[in-house]
Design an enzyme around this catalytic site. Structure first.
Site, PDB file in Angstrom:
ATOM      1  N   ASP A  83       0.840  -1.138   0.055  1.00  0.00           N
ATOM      2  CA  ASP A  83      -0.008   0.181   0.081  1.00  0.00           C
ATOM      3  C   ASP A  83       0.913   1.330   0.023  1.00  0.00           C
ATOM      4  O   ASP A  83       1.954   1.252   0.765  1.00  0.00           O
ATOM      5  CB  ASP A  83      -0.898  -0.118   1.175  1.00  0.00           C
ATOM      6  CG  ASP A  83      -1.928   1.175   1.219  1.00  0.00           C
ATOM      7  OD1 ASP A  83      -2.426   1.392   0.336  1.00  0.00           O
ATOM      8  OD2 ASP A  83      -2.080   1.650   2.447  1.00  0.00           O
ATOM      9  N   HIS A 177      -7.231  10.899   5.065  1.00  0.00           N
ATOM     10  CA  HIS A 177      -6.207   9.803   5.808  1.00  0.00           C
ATOM     11  C   HIS A 177      -6.119  10.450   7.057  1.00  0.00           C
ATOM     12  O   HIS A 177      -6.113  11.669   7.645  1.00  0.00           O
ATOM     13  CB  HIS A 177      -4.677   9.873   5.123  1.00  0.00           C
ATOM     14  CG  HIS A 177      -4.830   9.026   3.702  1.00  0.00           C
ATOM     15  ND1 HIS A 177      -5.119   9.747   2.635  1.00  0.00           N
ATOM     16  CD2 HIS A 177      -4.731   7.718   3.510  1.00  0.00           C
ATOM     17  CE1 HIS A 177      -4.764   8.640   1.734  1.00  0.00           C
ATOM     18  NE2 HIS A 177      -4.743   7.565   2.155  1.00  0.00           N
ATOM     19  N   SER A 208     -11.017   5.189   7.725  1.00  0.00           N
ATOM     20  CA  SER A 208     -11.140   5.050   9.129  1.00  0.00           C
ATOM     21  C   SER A 208     -12.060   6.196   9.544  1.00  0.00           C
ATOM     22  O   SER A 208     -12.661   6.212  10.672  1.00  0.00           O
ATOM     23  CB  SER A 208      -9.753   5.332   9.632  1.00  0.00           C
ATOM     24  OG  SER A 208      -8.974   4.222   9.461  1.00  0.00           O
ATOM     25  N   ASN A 227     -10.143   0.968   2.330  1.00  0.00           N
ATOM     26  CA  ASN A 227      -8.892   0.754   2.919  1.00  0.00           C
ATOM     27  C   ASN A 227      -9.311   1.207   4.497  1.00  0.00           C
ATOM     28  O   ASN A 227      -9.784   2.532   4.453  1.00  0.00           O
ATOM     29  CB  ASN A 227      -7.939   1.583   2.315  1.00  0.00           C
ATOM     30  CG  ASN A 227      -7.261   0.864   1.188  1.00  0.00           C
ATOM     31  OD1 ASN A 227      -7.679   0.229   0.470  1.00  0.00           O
ATOM     32  ND2 ASN A 227      -6.137   1.485   0.633  1.00  0.00           N
TER      33      ASN A 227
END
Length: 290
Positions: A83, A177, A208, A227
């Site tokens: 990744d 992110h 997240s 992800n």
């Protein structure tokens, strides 16, 4: 089940209208927890190793070989994916070690250089039957370069995929992110436009910070690979902190790492159901009597 290609996990998820869970390991304990969650749920998993993770361990091979061994021993489908790789040498090492997919991250480069670098490395990977993901521009929040309001243009995305030959594309649709709160609001209309425009699977980075229902909506609108890293890291650290606070005299690291590993397994299993059951939930709902 043997180690499987990432391509097969994404293809099956896209066909079924479910999300392909792609969770990041940061060390052996989290890798163990994530594969255990996949085994518990019977749902497939893309086990990811980032360039930051490689740098933390000092080299690629120890953590990658451990991840591959865990995947090979799993009872359900698990693939191993590199990744956010910016170093071509790490791509070569990972492919030689046996990973089935990589994310080539040339997103900090100007557009033309991003295209040229991604196309060259994608061609090399395809010669070795390795699936490639890339990113057009930076997803919000990464290294502080873009604000979360950045968005991917569908026409530019189409041109980028055609020019590079990548197999999946990370797009900017409202996630960011390293978010520690799950408050992100996604641009579902843009996801639908991107899904209609592009033949390759769409990838949501920064998941997240996205609430469960928003993730389900994104999958239902056309997102495939989801992800998640920071949220699971927070779960691990939170449990370590709780155990140590409850017993300040504790010195055996296994006695606080093991509960943290279990906490990650539990939350990863829950998230696997959130992502992987989406299509089945939709199918069940559509089959119910009005």
């Amino acid at each position: 089940m043997p180690l499987v290609p990432t391509a097969s996990i994404l293809a099956a998820a896209r066909a079924a209208g479910t999300g392909a869970a792609a969770f990041n390991a940061i060390h052996l304990e989290t890798a163990e927890a994530l594969v255990a969650a996949a085994d518990e749920t019977g749902l497939p998993l893309v086990l990811q190793i980032s360039e930051n993770c490689v740098r933390y361990h000092g080299s690629l091979l120890p953590i990658t070989r451990a991840a591959l061994a865990l995947a090979e021993a799993a009872r359900t489908d698990v693939s191993v994916h590199l990744d956010h790789i910016t170093d071509p040498d790490l791509i070569r090492q990972g492919v030689e070690a046996g990973v089935g997919s990589v994310m080539i991250d040339a997103s900090t480069l100007p557009y033309t250089q991003n295209v040229a670098t991604t196309a060259r490395l994608t061609s090399w990977c395809h010669e070795r039957d390795v699936f490639v993901e890339a990113e057009l521009g930076e997803v919000g929040g990464k290294d502080g370069v873009h604000a979360p309001g950045v968005r991917t243009d569908p026409e530019e995305a189409l041109a980028f995929v055609a020019a590079t030959g990548v197999d999946a594309l990370a797009v900017a649709v409202g996630s960011s992110h390293a978010m520690r709160e799950r408050t992100a609001k996604l641009d579902l209309e843009l996801i639908a436009r991107l899904r209609e425009k592009l033949a390759v699977p769409l990838v949501l980075h920064g998941s997240s910070g996205v609430p469960d229902e928003e993730l389900r909506a994104a999958i239902g609108t056309g997102m495939t690979k989801i992800n998640i890293s920071t949220h699971l890291v927070s779960v691990f650290t939170g449990r370590v902190r709780k155990v140590l606070e409850s017993d300040p005299a504790l010195i055996d690291s296994r006695k606080y790492v093991a509960p943290a590993r279990e906490a990650v397994r539990s939350e990863a299993a829950r998230l696997l159901h959130v992502l992987g059951d989406t299509g089945r939930m939709k199918e069940k709902t559509s089959g119910e009597a009005p």
